[in-house]
Design a protein around this motif. Structure first.
Motif, PDB file in Angstrom:
ATOM      1  N   ASP A  19       0.813  -1.220   0.000  1.00  0.00           N
ATOM      2  CA  ASP A  19       0.000   0.000   0.000  1.00  0.00           C
ATOM      3  C   ASP A  19       0.844   1.267   0.000  1.00  0.00           C
ATOM      4  OD1 ASP A  19      -2.197  -1.661   0.045  1.00  0.00           O
ATOM      5  OD2 ASP A  19      -2.711  -1.264   2.130  1.00  0.00           O
ATOM      6  N   ASP A  20       1.926   1.295   0.787  1.00  0.00           N
ATOM      7  CA  ASP A  20       2.753   2.501   0.842  1.00  0.00           C
ATOM      8  C   ASP A  20       3.450   2.761  -0.487  1.00  0.00           C
ATOM      9  OD1 ASP A  20       4.360   0.244   1.286  1.00  0.00           O
ATOM     10  OD2 ASP A  20       5.741   1.321   2.605  1.00  0.00           O
ATOM     11  N   GLN A  21       3.812   1.701  -1.210  1.00  0.00           N
ATOM     12  CA  GLN A  21       4.426   1.868  -2.532  1.00  0.00           C
ATOM     13  C   GLN A  21       3.398   2.420  -3.522  1.00  0.00           C
ATOM     14  OE1 GLN A  21       5.712  -1.697  -4.547  1.00  0.00           O
ATOM     15  NE2 GLN A  21       7.117  -0.571  -5.863  1.00  0.00           N
ATOM     16  N   LEU A  22       2.170   1.923  -3.467  1.00  0.00           N
ATOM     17  CA  LEU A  22       1.116   2.435  -4.348  1.00  0.00           C
ATOM     18  C   LEU A  22       0.831   3.905  -4.052  1.00  0.00           C
ATOM     19  CD1 LEU A  22      -1.353  -0.591  -4.333  1.00  0.00           C
ATOM     20  CD2 LEU A  22       0.183   0.103  -6.174  1.00  0.00           C
ATOM     21  N   ALA A  23       0.793   4.263  -2.780  1.00  0.00           N
ATOM     22  CA  ALA A  23       0.561   5.664  -2.406  1.00  0.00           C
ATOM     23  C   ALA A  23       1.679   6.552  -2.939  1.00  0.00           C
ATOM     24  CB  ALA A  23       0.442   5.786  -0.892  1.00  0.00           C
ATOM     25  N   GLU A  24       2.900   6.089  -2.842  1.00  0.00           N
ATOM     26  CA  GLU A  24       4.040   6.862  -3.342  1.00  0.00           C
ATOM     27  C   GLU A  24       3.944   7.063  -4.855  1.00  0.00           C
ATOM     28  OE1 GLU A  24       8.777   6.073  -3.778  1.00  0.00           O
ATOM     29  OE2 GLU A  24       7.861   5.520  -1.862  1.00  0.00           O
ATOM     30  N   ILE A  25       3.568   6.020  -5.573  1.00  0.00           N
ATOM     31  CA  ILE A  25       3.440   6.118  -7.030  1.00  0.00           C
ATOM     32  C   ILE A  25       2.306   7.063  -7.405  1.00  0.00           C
ATOM     33  CG2 ILE A  25       2.737   4.805  -9.081  1.00  0.00           C
ATOM     34  CD1 ILE A  25       4.460   2.476  -7.865  1.00  0.00           C
ATOM     35  N   LEU A  26       1.173   6.943  -6.740  1.00  0.00           N
ATOM     36  CA  LEU A  26       0.058   7.846  -7.019  1.00  0.00           C
ATOM     37  C   LEU A  26       0.446   9.286  -6.752  1.00  0.00           C
ATOM     38  CD1 LEU A  26      -2.917   5.788  -5.568  1.00  0.00           C
ATOM     39  CD2 LEU A  26      -2.484   6.331  -7.972  1.00  0.00           C
ATOM     40  N   GLN A  27       1.212   9.508  -5.699  1.00  0.00           N
ATOM     41  CA  GLN A  27       1.673  10.851  -5.342  1.00  0.00           C
ATOM     42  C   GLN A  27       2.566  11.427  -6.448  1.00  0.00           C
ATOM     43  OE1 GLN A  27       1.175  11.505  -1.692  1.00  0.00           O
ATOM     44  NE2 GLN A  27       1.385  13.657  -2.110  1.00  0.00           N
ATOM     45  N   LYS A  28       3.357  10.577  -7.090  1.00  0.00           N
ATOM     46  CA  LYS A  28       4.241  11.036  -8.167  1.00  0.00           C
ATOM     47  C   LYS A  28       3.467  11.332  -9.447  1.00  0.00           C
ATOM     48  CE  LYS A  28       8.391   8.649  -6.610  1.00  0.00           C
ATOM     49  NZ  LYS A  28       9.324   7.557  -6.877  1.00  0.00           N
TER      50      LYS A  28
END
Length: 92
Positions: A19-28
């Motif tokens: 989940d934290d990796q997906l959040a980081e990608i969405l943020q980018k």
């Protein structure tokens, strides 16, 4: 300069990535600041009448003529950022 909005993702254990990796990608890929969401989705356009019937979701995005000129309807249904997400996820 405004700080980026922090987002959280919870796939309830169903994600193929953490989940934290997906959040980081969405943020980018996306700008989640309220002003940018309003601008990108065209939420200041007078689109209330067409969206009042048959629900707001699951309808194709389309451009129509209104009293204020041409406006886009159901902009939240667009899929024009799929390639950006695929690239960020190394799926291309």
């Amino acid at each position: 300069v405004a700080e980026p909005v922090q987002i959280f993702v919870d796939t309830f254990g169903t994600g193929q990535r953490p989940d934290d990796q997906l959040a980081e990608i969405l943020q980018k890929v996306f700008d989640f600041r309220p002003h940018e969401i309003i601008r990108i989705l065209g939420l200041r356009n007078p689109i209330f009448f067409p969206t009042a019937a048959y629900g707001h979701f699951g309808r194709p995005s389309k451009r129509v003529e209104s009293g204020a000129g041409e406006v886009d309807l159901f902009t939240w249904e667009r899929t024009d950022r799929v390639d950006d997400l695929k690239s960020a996820l190394d799926l291309t």
